[in-house]
Motif scaffolding. Structure first.
Motif, PDB file in Angstrom:
ATOM      1  N   SER A 196       0.832  -1.201   0.000  1.00 35.58           N
ATOM      2  CA  SER A 196       0.000   0.000   0.000  1.00 35.58           C
ATOM      3  C   SER A 196       0.867   1.251   0.000  1.00 35.58           C
ATOM      4  O   SER A 196       1.962   1.272   0.569  1.00 35.58           O
ATOM      5  CB  SER A 196      -0.909   0.014   1.239  1.00 35.58           C
ATOM      6  N   ASP A 197       0.378   2.299  -0.640  1.00 38.25           N
ATOM      7  CA  ASP A 197       1.055   3.590  -0.592  1.00 38.25           C
ATOM      8  C   ASP A 197       0.827   4.235   0.770  1.00 38.25           C
ATOM      9  O   ASP A 197      -0.118   3.865   1.485  1.00 38.25           O
ATOM     10  CB  ASP A 197       0.530   4.503  -1.707  1.00 38.25           C
ATOM     11  N   PRO A 198       1.664   5.205   1.158  1.00 39.12           N
ATOM     12  CA  PRO A 198       1.519   5.848   2.472  1.00 39.12           C
ATOM     13  C   PRO A 198       0.120   6.408   2.697  1.00 39.12           C
ATOM     14  O   PRO A 198      -0.433   7.103   1.836  1.00 39.12           O
ATOM     15  CB  PRO A 198       2.561   6.970   2.424  1.00 39.12           C
ATOM     16  N   GLY A 199      -0.459   6.067   3.843  1.00 38.30           N
ATOM     17  CA  GLY A 199      -1.786   6.551   4.198  1.00 38.30           C
ATOM     18  C   GLY A 199      -2.928   5.890   3.462  1.00 38.30           C
ATOM     19  O   GLY A 199      -4.089   6.273   3.626  1.00 38.30           O
ATOM     20  N   GLN A 200      -2.639   4.880   2.696  1.00 29.69           N
ATOM     21  CA  GLN A 200      -3.668   4.220   1.882  1.00 29.69           C
ATOM     22  C   GLN A 200      -4.192   2.985   2.587  1.00 29.69           C
ATOM     23  O   GLN A 200      -3.428   2.193   3.124  1.00 29.69           O
ATOM     24  CB  GLN A 200      -3.068   3.838   0.529  1.00 29.69           C
ATOM     25  N   ASP A 201      -5.507   2.835   2.587  1.00 28.18           N
ATOM     26  CA  ASP A 201      -6.109   1.627   3.121  1.00 28.18           C
ATOM     27  C   ASP A 201      -5.819   0.477   2.155  1.00 28.18           C
ATOM     28  O   ASP A 201      -6.041   0.603   0.957  1.00 28.18           O
ATOM     29  CB  ASP A 201      -7.628   1.814   3.263  1.00 28.18           C
ATOM     30  N   PRO A 202      -5.279  -0.639   2.644  1.00 28.29           N
ATOM     31  CA  PRO A 202      -4.934  -1.741   1.739  1.00 28.29           C
ATOM     32  C   PRO A 202      -6.157  -2.232   0.973  1.00 28.29           C
ATOM     33  O   PRO A 202      -7.229  -2.421   1.535  1.00 28.29           O
ATOM     34  CB  PRO A 202      -4.421  -2.823   2.706  1.00 28.29           C
ATOM     35  N   ARG A 203      -5.975  -2.421  -0.314  1.00 29.68           N
ATOM     36  CA  ARG A 203      -7.087  -2.902  -1.139  1.00 29.68           C
ATOM     37  C   ARG A 203      -6.566  -3.390  -2.471  1.00 29.68           C
ATOM     38  O   ARG A 203      -5.427  -3.129  -2.850  1.00 29.68           O
ATOM     39  CB  ARG A 203      -8.118  -1.795  -1.355  1.00 29.68           C
ATOM     40  N   GLY A 204      -7.444  -4.098  -3.176  1.00 28.86           N
ATOM     41  CA  GLY A 204      -7.094  -4.575  -4.496  1.00 28.86           C
ATOM     42  C   GLY A 204      -7.246  -3.481  -5.534  1.00 28.86           C
ATOM     43  O   GLY A 204      -7.730  -2.375  -5.245  1.00 28.86           O
ATOM     44  N   THR A 218     -18.143  10.063  -3.647  1.00 27.94           N
ATOM     45  CA  THR A 218     -18.766  11.017  -2.729  1.00 27.94           C
ATOM     46  C   THR A 218     -17.737  11.984  -2.149  1.00 27.94           C
ATOM     47  O   THR A 218     -16.532  11.693  -2.128  1.00 27.94           O
ATOM     48  CB  THR A 218     -19.453  10.283  -1.569  1.00 27.94           C
ATOM     49  N   PRO A 219     -18.181  13.151  -1.646  1.00 28.45           N
ATOM     50  CA  PRO A 219     -17.230  14.103  -1.065  1.00 28.45           C
ATOM     51  C   PRO A 219     -16.525  13.569   0.170  1.00 28.45           C
ATOM     52  O   PRO A 219     -15.387  13.945   0.455  1.00 28.45           O
ATOM     53  CB  PRO A 219     -18.090  15.327  -0.730  1.00 28.45           C
ATOM     54  N   GLU A 220     -17.164  12.661   0.909  1.00 27.70           N
ATOM     55  CA  GLU A 220     -16.524  12.089   2.096  1.00 27.70           C
ATOM     56  C   GLU A 220     -15.515  10.998   1.742  1.00 27.70           C
ATOM     57  O   GLU A 220     -14.626  10.693   2.531  1.00 27.70           O
ATOM     58  CB  GLU A 220     -17.585  11.498   3.035  1.00 27.70           C
ATOM     59  N   GLY A 221     -15.662  10.411   0.556  1.00 30.40           N
ATOM     60  CA  GLY A 221     -14.798   9.312   0.168  1.00 30.40           C
ATOM     61  C   GLY A 221     -15.006   8.094   1.050  1.00 30.40           C
ATOM     62  O   GLY A 221     -15.981   7.998   1.806  1.00 30.40           O
ATOM     63  N   ARG A 222     -14.082   7.164   0.985  1.00 28.72           N
ATOM     64  CA  ARG A 222     -14.187   5.945   1.787  1.00 28.72           C
ATOM     65  C   ARG A 222     -13.721   6.167   3.217  1.00 28.72           C
ATOM     66  O   ARG A 222     -13.998   5.364   4.102  1.00 28.72           O
ATOM     67  CB  ARG A 222     -13.417   4.805   1.134  1.00 28.72           C
ATOM     68  N   GLY A 223     -13.016   7.283   3.443  1.00 30.34           N
ATOM     69  CA  GLY A 223     -12.546   7.570   4.798  1.00 30.34           C
ATOM     70  C   GLY A 223     -11.394   6.671   5.210  1.00 30.34           C
ATOM     71  O   GLY A 223     -10.989   5.762   4.487  1.00 30.34           O
ATOM     72  N   ALA A 224     -10.858   6.943   6.398  1.00 33.02           N
ATOM     73  CA  ALA A 224      -9.718   6.167   6.902  1.00 33.02           C
ATOM     74  C   ALA A 224     -10.028   5.462   8.209  1.00 33.02           C
ATOM     75  O   ALA A 224      -9.195   4.714   8.720  1.00 33.02           O
ATOM     76  CB  ALA A 224      -8.514   7.084   7.090  1.00 33.02           C
ATOM     77  N   ASP A 225     -11.210   5.690   8.741  1.00 33.62           N
ATOM     78  CA  ASP A 225     -11.515   5.113  10.053  1.00 33.62           C
ATOM     79  C   ASP A 225     -12.914   4.501  10.110  1.00 33.62           C
ATOM     80  O   ASP A 225     -13.496   4.326  11.172  1.00 33.62           O
ATOM     81  CB  ASP A 225     -11.388   6.178  11.145  1.00 33.62           C
ATOM     82  N   TRP A 226     -13.482   4.156   8.956  1.00 33.92           N
ATOM     83  CA  TRP A 226     -14.802   3.518   8.930  1.00 33.92           C
ATOM     84  C   TRP A 226     -14.713   2.232   8.130  1.00 33.92           C
ATOM     85  O   TRP A 226     -14.075   2.169   7.077  1.00 33.92           O
ATOM     86  CB  TRP A 226     -15.847   4.426   8.280  1.00 33.92           C
TER      87      TRP A 226
END
Length: 233
Positions: A196-204, A218-226
């Protein structure tokens, strides 16, 4: 796909956009059309990656007879193909040590549940976990799922060979092909957490869960803590 050298530049295609919405500012339209050009490039990149994936040389032959327990009884990996030549196997996190299945895996599978009839027009699809089949059936019933097929890897041999050599409770996405009487691994999702890149939530890439694709618009995006939950009571 057509060679990129023959494609119309993305900025030129975006310049053909005639969409406008009430009360939008010139700054919004300029930024949106710039984004549209990037979306065109993203689509093209996805096509290039998909073509590279389809062009992979033959993967390793499956030399063992992997055995599972399904809702209808014992089954081998070959049985999971049914009448198809391609088999997608998703290993989800619901090992014996878990009280409940992984919420993230459950979210992904929930997005696929309604698509099973479409998917199975082209390929076979199987969900595999390390818990006994009765636990998998109970969890499936609790979600109201009727179309996803679940299988228990009770002896763990498949999991140790194609998911985790240490038999860890972790997810995996594997695609197998059956050609000329031989079963081979065609593709495995190999993006790991340490890629994963820095600050990126691991994903495919692309993300197989439609939840995240929708939130990314969306303006909120996927977020980092949900993250999804099994219930929201």
């Amino acid at each position: 796909m057509t060679q990129s050298s023959t494609l119309t530049p993305a900025t030129e295609l975006a310049g053909r956009n005639r969409i406008h919405f009430p009360n939008e500012s010139p700054a919004y339209r300029q930024a949106r059309n710039a984004l549209l050009a990037e979306e065109i490039e993203l689509r093209r990149h996805i096509e290039r990656v998909a073509a590279m994936r389809r062009g992979l040389p033959p993967g390793g032959e499956v030399s063992k007879t992997y055995r599972f327990t399904g809702e209808q009884g014992p089954a081998t990996l070959a049985d999971l193909f049914g009448d198809k030549d391609t088999l997608v196997v998703y290993s989800y996190m619901f090992g014996p040590q878990r009280e409940k299945p992984c919420p993230m895996c459950t979210s992904l599978m929930a997005g696929w549940e309604g698509k099973v009839p479409d998917i199975e027009q082209r390929v076979a699809l199987a969900m595999v976990a390390r818990s006994p089949i009765e636990r998998l059936k109970a969890a499936k019933a609790a979600r109201g799922w009727t179309q996803l097929k679940v299988y228990a890897d009770t002896d763990g041999e498949y999991t140790r060979d194609y998911v985790s050599p240490e038999d860890e409770d972790m997810p995996a996405y594997n695609v197998f092909s059956r050609r000329d009487g031989k079963i081979r691994l065609f593709y495995s999702a190999e993006l790991s957490f340490d890629m994963s890149d820095p600050g990126q939530d691991p994903r495919g890439a692309p993300d197989p869960d439609p939840l995240w694709t929708l939130l990314d618009t969306t303006p909120e995006g996927r977020g980092a803590d949900w993250y999804p939950k099994l219930s929201y009571d």
